[in-house]
Design a protein around this motif. Structure first.
Motif, short mmCIF file in Angstrom:
data_model
loop_
_atom_site.label_atom_id
_atom_site.label_comp_id
_atom_site.label_asym_id
_atom_site.label_seq_id
_atom_site.Cartn_x
_atom_site.Cartn_y
_atom_site.Cartn_z
N LEU A 48 6.15 -0.87 -4.40
CA LEU A 48 5.69 -2.02 -5.18
C LEU A 48 6.87 -2.91 -5.56
O LEU A 48 6.78 -4.13 -5.49
CB LEU A 48 4.93 -1.55 -6.42
CG LEU A 48 3.57 -0.90 -6.18
CD1 LEU A 48 3.06 -0.26 -7.47
CD2 LEU A 48 2.58 -1.89 -5.61
N TYR A 53 6.49 -6.14 -7.46
CA TYR A 53 5.35 -5.74 -8.26
C TYR A 53 5.71 -4.49 -9.07
O TYR A 53 6.69 -3.81 -8.79
CB TYR A 53 4.14 -5.39 -7.38
CG TYR A 53 3.58 -6.52 -6.56
CD1 TYR A 53 3.29 -7.76 -7.12
CD2 TYR A 53 3.30 -6.35 -5.20
CE1 TYR A 53 2.76 -8.79 -6.36
CE2 TYR A 53 2.76 -7.37 -4.43
CZ TYR A 53 2.49 -8.59 -5.02
OH TYR A 53 1.96 -9.61 -4.27
N THR A 54 4.86 -4.19 -10.06
CA THR A 54 4.91 -2.92 -10.78
C THR A 54 3.49 -2.37 -10.83
O THR A 54 2.53 -3.08 -10.48
CB THR A 54 5.43 -3.10 -12.23
OG1 THR A 54 4.44 -3.80 -12.99
CG2 THR A 54 6.76 -3.84 -12.28
N ASP A 57 1.62 -4.70 -12.96
CA ASP A 57 1.56 -6.12 -12.62
C ASP A 57 1.63 -6.34 -11.11
O ASP A 57 2.70 -6.48 -10.53
CB ASP A 57 2.69 -6.90 -13.30
CG ASP A 57 2.59 -8.41 -13.07
OD1 ASP A 57 1.58 -8.88 -12.48
OD2 ASP A 57 3.52 -9.12 -13.46
N VAL A 58 0.48 -6.35 -10.50
CA VAL A 58 0.32 -6.71 -9.10
C VAL A 58 -0.51 -7.99 -9.10
O VAL A 58 -1.72 -7.94 -9.25
CB VAL A 58 -0.38 -5.61 -8.28
CG1 VAL A 58 -0.58 -6.05 -6.84
CG2 VAL A 58 0.40 -4.30 -8.34
N GLU A 59 0.18 -9.12 -9.05
CA GLU A 59 -0.49 -10.42 -9.14
C GLU A 59 -1.34 -10.49 -10.41
O GLU A 59 -2.46 -11.00 -10.41
CB GLU A 59 -1.35 -10.69 -7.90
CG GLU A 59 -0.59 -10.69 -6.60
CD GLU A 59 0.51 -11.77 -6.51
OE1 GLU A 59 0.43 -12.78 -7.22
OE2 GLU A 59 1.45 -11.56 -5.72
N PHE A 135 -2.13 -10.35 -3.05
CA PHE A 135 -1.57 -9.03 -2.72
C PHE A 135 -2.07 -8.57 -1.36
O PHE A 135 -1.29 -8.13 -0.51
CB PHE A 135 -1.94 -8.01 -3.79
CG PHE A 135 -1.61 -6.60 -3.42
CD1 PHE A 135 -0.30 -6.14 -3.49
CD2 PHE A 135 -2.59 -5.72 -3.01
CE1 PHE A 135 0.01 -4.84 -3.14
CE2 PHE A 135 -2.30 -4.42 -2.66
CZ PHE A 135 -0.98 -3.97 -2.73
#
Length: 143
Positions: A48, A53-54, A57-59, A135
């Motif tokens: 990620l 990303y985390t 928080d992916v988009e 994503f």
């Protein structure tokens, strides 16, 4: 009892290496099953992060793991370097599967096949949400 089988993908979009620490070794003197799941988690975080990303928080969406499966193929030992190759697949409206191929970096011998199912989640509203389209587009471009 039927054995679990994971149909592994032919192509992997990401690879990382994780050493087997002494704390990853069980009383049998080899890589413990709990450590394999921890390594898979670390690999997912690195994957990620590669895309900025985390897990939270992916988009704008978080992720939650809905299931996991691991098939053990060979032992790993303290000091081994485990190469973990990752691919995503089986997208549905709310999530997808992440596949992990764990191999001994030195010998190439496969140690384990693993899969985790994830869904996207709005932590503020405490509900499952659709896969963010951006994503999905980024990931499918890499596949």
């Amino acid at each position: 009892m039927a054995r679990i089988k994971i149909d592994m993908p032919d192509h992997y979009a990401f690879s990382t290496e994780i050493p087997v620490r002494i704390s990853d070794v069980n009383y049998g003197g080899h890589l413990g099953n709990d450590a394999v799941l921890s390594m898979v988690h670390e690999a997912r975080i690195r994957y990620l992060s590669y895309y900025h990303y985390t897990e939270l928080d992916v988009e704008g969406a978080g992720i939650i793991m809905t299931d996991s499966a691991i098939v053990y193929l060979a032992e790993g030992f303290h000091g081994d370097i485990v190469q973990i190759d990752i691919a995503l697949g089986d997208f549905n409206k709310y999530g997808c599967d992440i596949y992990y191929l764990l191999s001994n970096k030195k010998t190439g011998k496969e140690i384990a096949h693993a899969k985790t199912g994830i869904v996207f989640f709005n932590y503020d509203e405490r509900k499952v949400i659709p896969v963010p389209e951006k994503f999905k587009a980024v990931i499918q471009k890499e596949a």
